[in-house]
Design an enzyme around this catalytic site. Structure first.
Site, short mmCIF file in Angstrom:
data_model
loop_
_atom_site.label_atom_id
_atom_site.label_comp_id
_atom_site.label_asym_id
_atom_site.label_seq_id
_atom_site.Cartn_x
_atom_site.Cartn_y
_atom_site.Cartn_z
N SER A 175 81.13 71.06 92.25
CA SER A 175 81.86 71.53 91.06
C SER A 175 82.73 70.44 90.45
CB SER A 175 82.72 72.74 91.43
OG SER A 175 83.55 72.43 92.54
N HIS A 195 86.06 101.91 54.84
CA HIS A 195 84.59 101.92 54.72
C HIS A 195 84.11 100.81 53.79
CE1 HIS A 195 84.84 106.02 56.44
NE2 HIS A 195 85.89 106.12 55.66
N SER A 246 75.73 73.02 51.27
CA SER A 246 74.35 73.24 51.69
C SER A 246 73.58 71.95 51.47
CB SER A 246 73.74 74.36 50.84
OG SER A 246 72.33 74.27 50.87
N ASN A 254 90.40 77.58 99.91
CA ASN A 254 90.40 78.90 99.27
C ASN A 254 91.77 79.25 98.66
OD1 ASN A 254 87.85 78.89 100.24
ND2 ASN A 254 88.16 80.47 101.81
N GLU A 286 83.22 81.54 59.73
CA GLU A 286 82.04 82.05 60.45
C GLU A 286 82.08 81.65 61.92
OE1 GLU A 286 78.32 81.57 57.85
OE2 GLU A 286 79.87 80.48 56.80
N LYS A 293 76.53 75.39 46.67
CA LYS A 293 77.09 76.19 47.75
C LYS A 293 78.40 75.64 48.31
CE LYS A 293 75.78 79.37 49.60
NZ LYS A 293 74.77 79.59 50.63
N1 ARG Z 1 85.10 74.64 94.46
C1 ARG Z 1 85.48 75.83 95.14
C2 ARG Z 1 85.79 76.95 94.14
O1 ARG Z 1 85.98 76.67 93.03
C3 ARG Z 1 86.68 75.57 95.98
C4 ARG Z 1 86.83 76.49 97.14
C5 ARG Z 1 85.77 76.20 98.12
N2 ARG Z 1 85.99 76.92 99.32
C6 ARG Z 1 85.01 77.04 100.22
N3 ARG Z 1 85.29 77.66 101.30
N4 ARG Z 1 83.83 76.55 100.01
O2 ARG Z 1 85.82 78.11 94.47
#
Ligand code: ARG
Length: 460
Positions: free
Chosen positions: A25, A158, A279, A112, A292, A285
């Site tokens: 990531s 409406h 355009s 985590n 948009e 245009k």
């Molecule tokens: N890149 C992970 C996330 O965004 C970080 C946490 C990863 N934890 C693990 N036990 N693999 O969630």
């Protein structure tokens, strides 16, 4: 730099290249770099207070983290890395820079609780920025409202002309929506601003870390109260995406109104060239692209909100890798909301009301019919009876190609004896507007009050 995985000990084989590409990531979560460095420094201080690292080790770690932060700003190649994620990147860089002390930083924490903490820290700052951008957009809305203080436009239901309203009243409707968006943002912030660090991987930490002290240092108002929930709660992200969705829905409605109003068919406003495009084929245009895109981009944010809910709904406690998907969704929400608010402010700031045409539109098409019914009510006629009489007068007008105020008094009295000469004054645009003087109405005096409270709310 050392690219070994954080979890390498148990493994004998290297990750498959495709798995690494799928799993890693870092290419997007490096955006959490500064937040994670900040949280890491606070964690290190917590470890020191708990007697887990010495003062020297703490100084080395803090110095190393500060150096990384500084390098990240000046070294163009700093983020060139095959790290798995931002957390392993920072740890590896730190160990590379300061050696063994760096290897103690991960004591008592898991990625985590770490990722949940860094993500919340990051979002906190972004929410502050977004609050400011909503304010700027509100200010732009208020400025144009004041710039065309006396302009009158048809109000619609409406999408049919209904009753005249001050242009400023229309503006202030959007101001109110954005005001609620700011309130919602502030309320959601309370639940973002809670620190999961110290939840460990899922069960809590086994070390005597004073979580509240760490939270205080990071400016969190509280710490999470259950470690399983702490590492797996993404309500704050979903709630933010929900707040962002409602905000984008408001910008989209504003855009839709303005797209209609700047068309030749409506012709109520003119957009600046600076926010329109042409355009490639049709030389005449001038297209409202900015508007948009506001309308279109709202869909992306709604999609992220729905995506986050779907991503979370089946997850068993506690952390699951699915949750890594929260980053790109929220990053894109934040980026989309920010650029959209900036664009909305510019479009609004530079728009011009065609006051003459707008007034014309507001006085053609029986927009004062309700006024005439109210006139009869004031003469003691039950509203339902009045409604019917005015309906007949509208039919008569349609038949003769005349507005209500253009019918002769005899024609009018042929349908209702209760109407006198004073009706013509009552049907004037000025009287029609002035009569809507209950709170929230479009009378000029009420709109003046609304301006005052709007300006007041911008001070906050
Ligand atoms: N890149 C992970 C996330 O965004 C970080 C946490 C990863 N934890 C693990 N036990 N693999 O969630």
């Amino acid at each position: 730099m050392n690219n070994e995985k954080l979890w390498g000990g148990r493994f004998t084989e290297k990750p498959h290249a495709t798995f690494a590409e799928f799993n890693d990531s870092f290419r997007f979560d490096r955006r959490l770099f500064a937040s994670d460095v900040r949280a890491s420094a606070a964690h290190a201080r917590g470890l020191n207070r708990a007697g887990l690292i010495s003062a020297d080790e703490l100084n080395v770690i803090i110095g190393g983290l500060a150096q990384l932060q500084a390098d990240s700003a000046i070294d163009a190649d700093f983020f060139n890395s095959t790290a798995e994620d931002v957390h392993s990147f920072i740890e590896a860089k730190l160990v590379e820079a300061v050696g063994d002390a760096g290897r103690k930083l991960h004591t008592g924490r898991s990625r985590n609780d770490q990722v949940a903490t860094a993500f919340r820290l990051w979002l906190r700052d972004e929410m502050g920025d977004i609050d400011g951008l909503i304010r700027d957009t509100q200010a732009a809305i208020l400025d144009i409202a004041e710039g065309f203080r006396d302009a009158v436009i048809p109000g619609y239901t409406h999408l049919q002309r209904a009753q005249p309203v001050l242009f400023a009243h229309w503006c202030l409707a959007y101001f109110e929506m954005l005001k609620r968006d700011r309130e919602r943002l502030a309320d959601a912030f309370k639940r973002v601003n809670v620190m999961p660090l110290g939840s460990g991987a899922l069960a809590g930490t086994g070390f005597p870390i004073d979580r509240e002290r760490v939270a205080e240092e990071l400016g969190f108002a509280a710490v999470t109260q259950n470690s399983l929930d702490g590492v797996s709660d993404r309500d704050f992200a979903i709630e933010f995406a929900g707040v962002a969705s409602i905000l984008m829905m408001h910008l989209s409605r504003l855009a839709e109104d303005m797209i209609l109003y700047c068309s030749a068919e409506f012709g109520l406003i003119k957009l600046s060239d600076a926010v329109s495009s042409g355009s490639s084929l049709m030389p005449q245009k001038k297209n409202p692209d900015a508007l948009e895109l506001l309308r279109g981009k709202s869909g992306r944010v709604f999609g992220h909100h729905a995506g986050l809910l779907a991503m979370m709904k089946g997850l068993p406690l506690a952390y699951n890798k699915d949750m890594q998907e929260d980053k790109e969704a929220l990053f894109d929400c934040v980026d989309t909301v920010k650029i959209s608010l900036r664009a909305a402010a510019i479009v609004v700031e530079n728009a011009i009301v065609d006051e003459e045409r707008a007034r014309e539109a507001a006085t053609k098409g029986y927009l004062n019919a309700t006024e005439l019914a109210d006139y009869l009510v004031k003469k003691g006629i039950p509203f339902r009876t009045a409604h019917e009489a005015v309906g007949k007068l509208v039919l008569l007008g349609l038949d003769q190609g005349k507005e209500l105020g253009e019918l002769s008094i005899d024609e009018i009295r042929s349908i209702s004896e209760d109407i006198d000469e004073d009706v013509f004054d009552a049907l004037s645009l000025e009287k029609t507007l002035a009569s809507k003087s209950a709170i929230g109405g479009t009378s000029p005096e009420r709109v003046t009050d609304a301006f005052k409270s709007a300006r007041e709310s911008l001070k906050k």
